[in-house]
Design an enzyme around this catalytic site. Structure first.
Site, PDB file in Angstrom:
ATOM      1  N   ARG A 289       0.868  -1.177   0.000  1.00 51.40           N
ATOM      2  CA  ARG A 289       0.000   0.000   0.000  1.00 51.40           C
ATOM      3  C   ARG A 289       0.900   1.222   0.000  1.00 51.40           C
ATOM      4  NH1 ARG A 289      -1.928  -3.620   3.940  1.00 51.40           N
ATOM      5  NH2 ARG A 289      -3.992  -4.490   3.477  1.00 51.40           N
TER       6      ARG A 289
ATOM      7  N   LYS B 225      -1.828  -2.885   8.034  1.00 52.54           N
ATOM      8  CA  LYS B 225      -2.986  -2.459   8.813  1.00 52.54           C
ATOM      9  C   LYS B 225      -2.981  -3.158  10.165  1.00 52.54           C
ATOM     10  CE  LYS B 225      -6.122  -1.208   5.057  1.00 52.54           C
ATOM     11  NZ  LYS B 225      -7.428  -1.465   4.402  1.00 52.54           N
TER      12      LYS B 225
ATOM     13  N   HIS C 102      -2.718   2.409  -5.840  1.00 55.49           N
ATOM     14  CA  HIS C 102      -3.471   1.183  -5.596  1.00 55.49           C
ATOM     15  C   HIS C 102      -3.641   0.371  -6.874  1.00 55.49           C
ATOM     16  CE1 HIS C 102      -5.097  -0.509  -1.973  1.00 55.49           C
ATOM     17  NE2 HIS C 102      -6.135  -0.986  -2.628  1.00 55.49           N
TER      18      HIS C 102
ATOM     19  N   ARG D  83      -0.806  -1.854  -7.133  1.00 63.50           N
ATOM     20  CA  ARG D  83      -0.988  -2.977  -6.200  1.00 63.50           C
ATOM     21  C   ARG D  83      -1.913  -4.031  -6.816  1.00 63.50           C
ATOM     22  NH1 ARG D  83      -1.115  -4.406  -0.560  1.00 63.50           N
ATOM     23  NH2 ARG D  83      -3.187  -4.970   0.206  1.00 63.50           N
TER      24      ARG D  83
ATOM     25  N   HIS E 188      -3.515  -9.202   3.401  1.00 65.66           N
ATOM     26  CA  HIS E 188      -4.955  -9.339   3.607  1.00 65.66           C
ATOM     27  C   HIS E 188      -5.208 -10.286   4.777  1.00 65.66           C
ATOM     28  CE1 HIS E 188      -5.953  -8.274  -0.868  1.00 65.66           C
ATOM     29  NE2 HIS E 188      -5.766  -7.209  -0.126  1.00 65.66           N
TER      30      HIS E 188
ATOM     31  N   TYR F 106      -8.928 -11.093  -7.250  1.00 68.77           N
ATOM     32  CA  TYR F 106      -7.920 -11.126  -8.316  1.00 68.77           C
ATOM     33  C   TYR F 106      -8.024 -12.393  -9.160  1.00 68.77           C
ATOM     34  CZ  TYR F 106      -6.096  -7.233  -5.695  1.00 68.77           C
ATOM     35  OH  TYR F 106      -5.985  -6.030  -5.043  1.00 68.77           O
TER      36      TYR F 106
END
Length: 313
Positions: free
Chosen positions: A148, A172, A242, A245, A268, A277
Site C-alpha cells: 500500500r 494495517k 493502488h 498494487r 490481507h 484477483y
C-alpha cells in the site's frame, strides 16, 4: 440524553484494543455521530432502548440522502460494531442490528495495467538527478512488492534486506509482514541508497524515501510523481498507487502463484479479499481462450495467426 461518553469509549477501544488507524477511527466517528443524531431525533432516551426498526429507518434515510449501497453498508458496519461494544461494556444486552441484513454489494473488478504498460512505465524514468533515481526506486518497489502507498512511504532503512531480496513492512493494525522483492527492485533500491539518498538527506533520519526537503515523501507528492510519469510513458488509464498494487496481485496469479501466498504478500487478513484477483485472472484467461480456441467464434485463419505469434514469443 448524552451518548458522548459511550461513543468516546468505543473510539478509544478501536484505537487501543483493535489497533485501527486514526483514519479508520475518524470514519467510524463521523458515521456514528450521524447515526446517534438521528436516534436522538426519535426521542430514544437510552442506548439500550434502541430497536431494530429505528436502525432500519436510519438506513432508509441514508438512501434518501443519496448514499450508494457501499456507503450504507459501511454505516451499518459501524453501527453494528458500536452496539457490539455496548454489549461488551454491559450497557446493552442485545444488538438491535442482529436481524438486519447488510445491503448486497456488487463488487467492481479493479482496473489494472497490462504487463506491457508496467514495463513502459518503469522504463520511462530518467536517471539524471537524485529525484529521478528516487522516483524510479519508489515505483519499482511498489510494483515489485504490492505494498500500500502508506506502507511504502513509512519504510525505514532497517526494513530493507537487499542482499536477501526482501523487505519488512507494517501493515494495517500494525501487523508486520515479510515481502520478497525481485533482483531488479533490489538493484534500483541499492542505486538510490548509494547515490541519491545521501544528496536528498538534510538531517539525520531513518526514513527511506525523502523529498527535496529531506523529509518523508507525502502521499500527495507521490501521487503527483506517478501521474506525471504515466503521462510520460503514454499510459492513458487513470493511474494510482493502488492500481499498481492490483496489477502486482493479478500478474502473480496469472503466472500461477498460489492465492494464499498472494494473500500474505498483500497483507490481507481474509483470503476472500484476495479472491477478487482470481476473477480478473479468469477474465484474462477467457480473453486468451476466445482468441485461441477453434470453437470460440474465431476463424481458423485468425486462430492460426494467434498461435504463430504465441510461438514466436
Amino acid at each position: 440524553m448524552n451518548y458522548q461518553m459511550e461513543l468516546n469509549g468505543f473510539l478509544t477501544y478501536l484505537m487501543i484494543d483493535r489497533g485501527l488507524s486514526l483514519n479508520t477511527k475518524e470514519n467510524y466517528e463521523r458515521d456514528l455521530r450521524s447515526y446517534l443524531s438521528f436516534i436522538k431525533q426519535q426521542s430514544v432516551e437510552q442506548l439500550n432502548q434502541i430497536e431494530r426498526e429505528q436502525i432500519q429507518l436510519y438506513l432508509i434515510e441514508l438512501y434518501e440522502r443519496g448514499l450508494n449501497t457501499k456507503s450504507v453498508a459501511r454505516h451499518l458496519s459501524a453501527i453494528r460494531a458500536f452496539h457490539q461494544y455496548l454489549i461488551i461494556e454491559k450497557v446493552c444486552v442485545k444488538n438491535p442490528c442482529d436481524l438486519i441484513e447488510s445491503p448486497k454489494l456488487t463488487r467492481d473488478l479493479p482496473e489494472i495495467l497490462s504487463i506491457e504498460e508496467v514495463d513502459a512505465l518503469l522504463e520511462s524514468f530518467k536517471q539524471d538527478t537524485p529525484g529521478d533515481l528516487r522516483n524510479r526506486a519508489m515505483v519499482e518497489l511498489l510494483y515489485a512488492s504490492g505494498l500500500r502507498v502508506t506502507e511504502l512511504l513509512n519504510l525505514r532503512l532497517e526494513d530493507l534486506h537487499l542482499s536477501m531480496q526482501f523487505i519488512k513492512c507494517q501493515g494495517k493494525g500494525n501487523k508486520e509482514r515479510i515481502v520478497p522483492i525481485g533482483e531488479v527492485a533490489a538493484e534500483v533500491l541499492d542505486l538510490y541508497l548509494t547515490i541519491a539518498r545521501p544528496k536528498l538527506l538534510k538531517k539525520p533520519t531513518d526514513v527511506l524515501f525523502l523529498n527535496r526537503f529531506g523529509e518523508m515523501m507525502t502521499r500527495q507528492g507521490f501521487w503527483k510523481i506517478l501521474k506525471k510519469q504515466a503521462q510520460m510513458a503514454g499510459i492513458t488509464k487513470e493511474l494510482s498507487p493502488h492500481k499498481l498494487r492490483h496489477s502486482f496481485a493479478t500478474h502473480l496469479i496469472e503466472n500461477g502463484v498460489d492465492l494464499r501466498l498472494v494473500q500474505e504478500m498483500l497483507g490481507h487478513s481474509d483470503i476472500a479479499t484476495t479472491q477478487i484477483y482470481t476473477h480478473i485472472s479468469k477474465d484474462h484467461l477467457r480473453g486468451v481462450f476466445e482468441q485461441a480456441h477453434p470453437r470460440s467464434g474465431k476463424t481458423s485463419a485468425e486462430n492460426e495467426g494467434f498461435f504463430s505469434q504465441s510461438l514466436e514469443k
